[in-house]
Design a protein around this motif. Structure first.
Motif, short mmCIF file in Angstrom:
data_model
loop_
_atom_site.label_atom_id
_atom_site.label_comp_id
_atom_site.label_asym_id
_atom_site.label_seq_id
_atom_site.Cartn_x
_atom_site.Cartn_y
_atom_site.Cartn_z
N SER A 7 0.85 -1.19 0.00
CA SER A 7 0.00 0.00 0.00
C SER A 7 0.89 1.24 0.00
O SER A 7 1.93 1.28 0.65
CB SER A 7 -0.92 0.01 1.22
N PHE A 8 0.47 2.21 -0.77
CA PHE A 8 1.21 3.46 -0.88
C PHE A 8 0.51 4.53 -0.06
O PHE A 8 -0.72 4.55 0.02
CB PHE A 8 1.29 3.91 -2.33
N PRO A 9 1.29 5.40 0.56
CA PRO A 9 0.65 6.47 1.33
C PRO A 9 -0.12 7.39 0.39
O PRO A 9 0.25 7.59 -0.75
CB PRO A 9 1.83 7.21 1.98
N GLU A 10 -1.20 7.93 0.90
CA GLU A 10 -2.00 8.85 0.10
C GLU A 10 -1.27 10.19 0.00
O GLU A 10 -0.85 10.76 1.01
CB GLU A 10 -3.37 9.05 0.74
#
Length: 107
Positions: A7-10
């Motif tokens: 998951s990538f940070p927003e």
């Protein structure tokens, strides 16, 4: 082989600020370029068009290309007539106020 999900940070969208852009020269597809700028630039932006095409002829060519100038919401077109290779013509523009500049040969 198993692939692990990541998951990538927003990343927050950066605020848009009005820009001043100078286009020197003329292209047959300039109406398409204006529509792209209209879609991506912040409201209050200005597109300065500097070339030897008269303002009336520019508006006719843009309309013939399918651009409804009165429908532009984010950018204002500013027309200046002159030749970009003549120094005194360029010096008549407020060059230090532009965020970006582009030059094309007339097509």
């Amino acid at each position: 082989m198993q692939v692990r999900g990541v998951s990538f940070p927003e990343v927050p969208e950066l605020p848009k600020y009005p820009e001043r852009i100078l286009f020197c020269g003329w292209r047959r597809d300039i109406h398409d370029m204006i529509m792209v700028l209209e879609a991506f630039l912040a409201p209050g932006s200005e597109l300065w068009m500097f070339n030897e095409v008269t303002e009336k002829e520019r508006e006719t060519k843009l309309n013939d290309g399918g651009l409804d100038i009165s429908g532009l919401e984010n950018i204002k077109l500013v027309h200046r007539e002159g030749n970009a290779v003549i120094r005194r013509h360029l010096e008549s523009l407020p060059l230090e106020t532009f965020d970006s500049m582009s030059q094309w040969r007339t097509l």
